[in-house]
Scaffold this active site. Structure first.
Site, mmCIF file in Angstrom:
data_model
loop_
_atom_site.group_PDB
_atom_site.id
_atom_site.type_symbol
_atom_site.label_atom_id
_atom_site.label_comp_id
_atom_site.label_asym_id
_atom_site.label_seq_id
_atom_site.Cartn_x
_atom_site.Cartn_y
_atom_site.Cartn_z
ATOM 1 C CB CYS A 43 37.239 41.547 39.710
ATOM 2 S SG CYS A 43 38.525 40.897 40.806
ATOM 3 C CG ASP A 45 42.159 39.681 37.604
ATOM 4 O OD1 ASP A 45 42.807 39.977 36.580
ATOM 5 O OD2 ASP A 45 42.249 38.591 38.184
ATOM 6 N NE ARG A 47 43.795 37.611 35.265
ATOM 7 C CZ ARG A 47 43.601 36.409 35.829
ATOM 8 N NH1 ARG A 47 44.059 35.332 35.233
ATOM 9 N NH2 ARG A 47 42.940 36.300 36.971
ATOM 10 C CG HIS A 99 37.454 37.800 36.652
ATOM 11 N ND1 HIS A 99 38.615 37.053 36.675
ATOM 12 C CD2 HIS A 99 37.473 38.554 37.777
ATOM 13 C CE1 HIS A 99 39.307 37.377 37.768
ATOM 14 N NE2 HIS A 99 38.646 38.275 38.447
ATOM 15 C CB CYS A 102 37.515 35.635 40.469
ATOM 16 S SG CYS A 102 37.643 37.052 41.588
#
Ligand code: CO
Length: 211
Positions: A43, A45, A47, A99, A102
């Protein structure tokens, strides 16, 4: 003037100096080429940085990231990355890593309108629809989105197995597909054990007879 981007340039200098301190040839070696054994599909993302969470170095992981780690068979960007990684870099493993928490998965579970991105997230709605009975039996919303996150990863691994690129590789050599989910809350990866080593794991209509 906005100066926060300067932090990145300063950080880069620290990175380069630190690497050279431990190995003066670090960049000289990297400049000779890459031989990563893994392709990471994760992803976007912020993080979930592939190298950092797997404690790997530059050169070890070939990376593709998009919103909610989707493998869409008409995505020319992903397919190009996949072909290059498998055919030319000869990676041994392809990992789809979702994750928990998400935003893409959570957004797809709602009826909220976001704009163009909803067309992308439609793919997750399809995963939801396929598993509606199981998902709607889960009362807790957080737990339901966690389960959809897992089911989404399983579906994306299947999508990889359906590609001509992966099946062509399987006709010649071993290639392992994996589905993982990363916990933003604890830093740990959960291996969903959805390993595929051959097209037998997917329905026969998706098989290609490659000679
Ligand atoms: Co995400």
């Amino acid at each position: 003037m906005e100066k926060s981007y300067q932090k990145l340039l300063e950080g880069n200098k620290i990175f380069a100096e630190t690497k050279l301190q431990t190995d003066p040839n670090y960049f000289t070696k990297l400049s000779k080429g890459q031989t990563p054994a893994y392709l990471w599909i994760g992803c976007s993302d912020s993080r979930v940085p592939a190298n950092e969470i797997t404690n790997t170095e530059s050169g070890e992981v070939f990376v593709h990231r998009n919103i909610a780690n989707l493998v869409i068979h008409t995505d020319t960007n992903l397919l190009s990355v996949l072909e290059y990684a498998i055919k030319f870099l000869e990676v041994k493993h392809v990992i789809v890593c979702g994750h928990y928490g998400c935003g893409g998965v959570k957004a797809a579970m709602t009826n909220n309108f976001h704009g163009f991105v909803d067309n992308w997230l439609r793919n997750i709605k399809d995963v939801y629809f396929k598993n509606k009975v199981e998902l709607e039996a889960i009362e807790d919303e957080e737990k339901r989105s966690d389960r959809l996150t897992e089911l989404n990863v399983v579906e994306q691994v299947r999508n990889l197995a359906k590609t001509t690129i992966v099946q062509e590789a399987w006709s010649k050599r071993e290639l392992h597909l994996h589905g993982w989910v990363y916990g933003v809350h604890n830093g740990l990866v959960k291996d969903l054990s959805v390993i595929h080593n051959g097209k037998e794991d997917i329905d026969s209509i998706y098989h290609f007879n490659i000679v």
